[in-house]
Design an enzyme around this catalytic site. Structure first.
Site, PDB file in Angstrom:
ATOM      1  N   TYR A  36     -10.610   3.635   1.117  1.00 53.03           N
ATOM      2  CA  TYR A  36     -10.179   4.660   0.294  1.00 53.03           C
ATOM      3  C   TYR A  36     -10.987   5.336  -0.689  1.00 53.03           C
ATOM      4  O   TYR A  36     -10.770   6.104  -1.278  1.00 53.03           O
ATOM      5  CB  TYR A  36      -9.056   3.956  -1.031  1.00 53.03           C
ATOM      6  CG  TYR A  36      -7.879   3.181   0.076  1.00 53.03           C
ATOM      7  CD1 TYR A  36      -6.952   3.898   0.508  1.00 53.03           C
ATOM      8  CD2 TYR A  36      -7.808   1.788   0.202  1.00 53.03           C
ATOM      9  CE1 TYR A  36      -5.647   3.176   1.109  1.00 53.03           C
ATOM     10  CE2 TYR A  36      -6.820   1.111   0.772  1.00 53.03           C
ATOM     11  CZ  TYR A  36      -5.918   1.969   1.261  1.00 53.03           C
ATOM     12  OH  TYR A  36      -4.859   1.309   1.933  1.00 53.03           O
ATOM     13  N   HIS A  41      -6.514  10.477  -3.267  1.00 49.79           N
ATOM     14  CA  HIS A  41      -5.700   9.805  -4.278  1.00 49.79           C
ATOM     15  C   HIS A  41      -6.831   9.033  -5.297  1.00 49.79           C
ATOM     16  O   HIS A  41      -6.145   8.384  -6.231  1.00 49.79           O
ATOM     17  CB  HIS A  41      -4.876   8.510  -3.352  1.00 49.79           C
ATOM     18  CG  HIS A  41      -3.616   8.347  -4.016  1.00 49.79           C
ATOM     19  ND1 HIS A  41      -2.972   9.381  -4.755  1.00 49.79           N
ATOM     20  CD2 HIS A  41      -2.609   7.184  -3.900  1.00 49.79           C
ATOM     21  CE1 HIS A  41      -1.699   8.789  -4.969  1.00 49.79           C
ATOM     22  NE2 HIS A  41      -1.577   7.414  -4.273  1.00 49.79           N
ATOM     23  N   TYR A  85      -4.588  -2.152  -6.795  1.00 57.15           N
ATOM     24  CA  TYR A  85      -4.073  -1.054  -6.017  1.00 57.15           C
ATOM     25  C   TYR A  85      -2.972  -0.116  -6.810  1.00 57.15           C
ATOM     26  O   TYR A  85      -2.543  -0.389  -7.801  1.00 57.15           O
ATOM     27  CB  TYR A  85      -3.292  -1.575  -4.701  1.00 57.15           C
ATOM     28  CG  TYR A  85      -4.379  -2.205  -3.794  1.00 57.15           C
ATOM     29  CD1 TYR A  85      -5.103  -1.273  -2.885  1.00 57.15           C
ATOM     30  CD2 TYR A  85      -4.423  -3.621  -3.695  1.00 57.15           C
ATOM     31  CE1 TYR A  85      -5.869  -1.874  -2.155  1.00 57.15           C
ATOM     32  CE2 TYR A  85      -5.452  -4.182  -2.661  1.00 57.15           C
ATOM     33  CZ  TYR A  85      -6.221  -3.190  -1.842  1.00 57.15           C
ATOM     34  OH  TYR A  85      -7.197  -3.466  -0.933  1.00 57.15           O
ATOM     35  N   ASN A  87      -0.184   1.169  -6.942  1.00 58.65           N
ATOM     36  CA  ASN A  87       1.360   0.962  -7.309  1.00 58.65           C
ATOM     37  C   ASN A  87       1.534   0.042  -8.249  1.00 58.65           C
ATOM     38  O   ASN A  87       2.483  -0.134  -8.835  1.00 58.65           O
ATOM     39  CB  ASN A  87       1.874   0.570  -6.168  1.00 58.65           C
ATOM     40  CG  ASN A  87       2.168   1.590  -5.037  1.00 58.65           C
ATOM     41  OD1 ASN A  87       1.793   2.648  -5.181  1.00 58.65           O
ATOM     42  ND2 ASN A  87       2.984   1.517  -3.770  1.00 58.65           N
ATOM     43  N   ASN A 133       3.260   7.047  -7.769  1.00 57.01           N
ATOM     44  CA  ASN A 133       3.427   5.552  -7.775  1.00 57.01           C
ATOM     45  C   ASN A 133       2.713   4.820  -8.996  1.00 57.01           C
ATOM     46  O   ASN A 133       3.201   3.981  -9.661  1.00 57.01           O
ATOM     47  CB  ASN A 133       3.354   4.883  -6.599  1.00 57.01           C
ATOM     48  CG  ASN A 133       4.409   5.285  -5.718  1.00 57.01           C
ATOM     49  OD1 ASN A 133       5.480   5.555  -5.881  1.00 57.01           O
ATOM     50  ND2 ASN A 133       4.003   5.183  -4.228  1.00 57.01           N
TER      51      ASN A 133
END
Length: 208
Positions: A36, A41, A85, A87, A133
């Site tokens: 990532y 994001h 993470y 969320n 989120n």
């Protein structure tokens, strides 16, 4: 009467007791792991990484995230990259706010925003999660949407149903070329938030 040296000692002790109003928690949102690292994001991580590189700081992995402390013009900025993470970002934010006794008004959350064109900056004192989120979890954990957020536009160049692929996709060549200047602007914004305050920062940086 207190002796001169006693008074001097007490004065220094008072100065060493950190004023909570001069303490800030700056949280960049993202997902951990090389998969990532360069995704849209993860712009929150990317901006904090740029700041720590510029100031020769090093993150240390602690409870619920990577942490480093940045001293700037009498302020203490605790920089946080949650390792929960995206969320579950709120768990880390709440823990470090409470542990460091940072006032809620001194929290700044850095996040990507598909509703803004690439590189556009918008600072807000509060607002909805807008389907994000990470912001949803922070709002749930803090039980409020009244916290400052620094939204970095990533655009919305995706077809219907492809939003997740887009935000978890990597920057294109044009975006990469423009990124250094945008990162410098983001660093300046963080410093302004801690020294000039939210309103002045909004007036200076929004839409820039």
């Amino acid at each position: 009467m207190l002796s001169f040296f006693k008074k001097l000692f007490l004065k220094r002790e008072e100065e060493n007791q950190e004023n909570p109003m001069k303490k800030f928690l700056v949280t960049g949102l993202g997902n951990i792991g090389p998969k990532y690292h360069d995704t849209r994001h993860n712009i929150g991580f990317k901006i904090l990484d740029a700041l720590t590189k510029e100031e020769d700081l090093t993150f240390e992995t602690k409870k619920l995230g990577d942490i480093t402390t940045y001293k700037f013009k009498g302020r203490t900025l605790i920089l946080l990259k949650p390792n929960t993470y995206m969320n579950l970002s709120g768990k880390a934010v709440r823990y470090w706010l409470e542990k460091e006794k940072v006032p809620l008004e001194n929290l700044l959350v850095i996040t990507d925003d598909i509703n803004l064109t690439f590189g556009t900056i918008r600072v807000k004192a509060k607002g909805s999660a807008g389907g994000h989120n990470g912001l949803k979890d922070i709002e749930a954990q803090l039980n409020t949407s009244k916290y400052s957020r620094f939204r970095f536009g990533v655009g919305a160049e995706f077809s219907k149903g492809r939003q997740v692929d887009y935000v978890l996709g990597e920057w294109n060549a044009e975006e990469e070329a423009a990124m250094p200047e945008r990162l410098e602007k983001g660093i300046a914004l963080i410093k302004s938030f801690a020294t000039a305050g939210l309103t002045n920062t909004m007036n200076t940086f929004n839409g820039k």
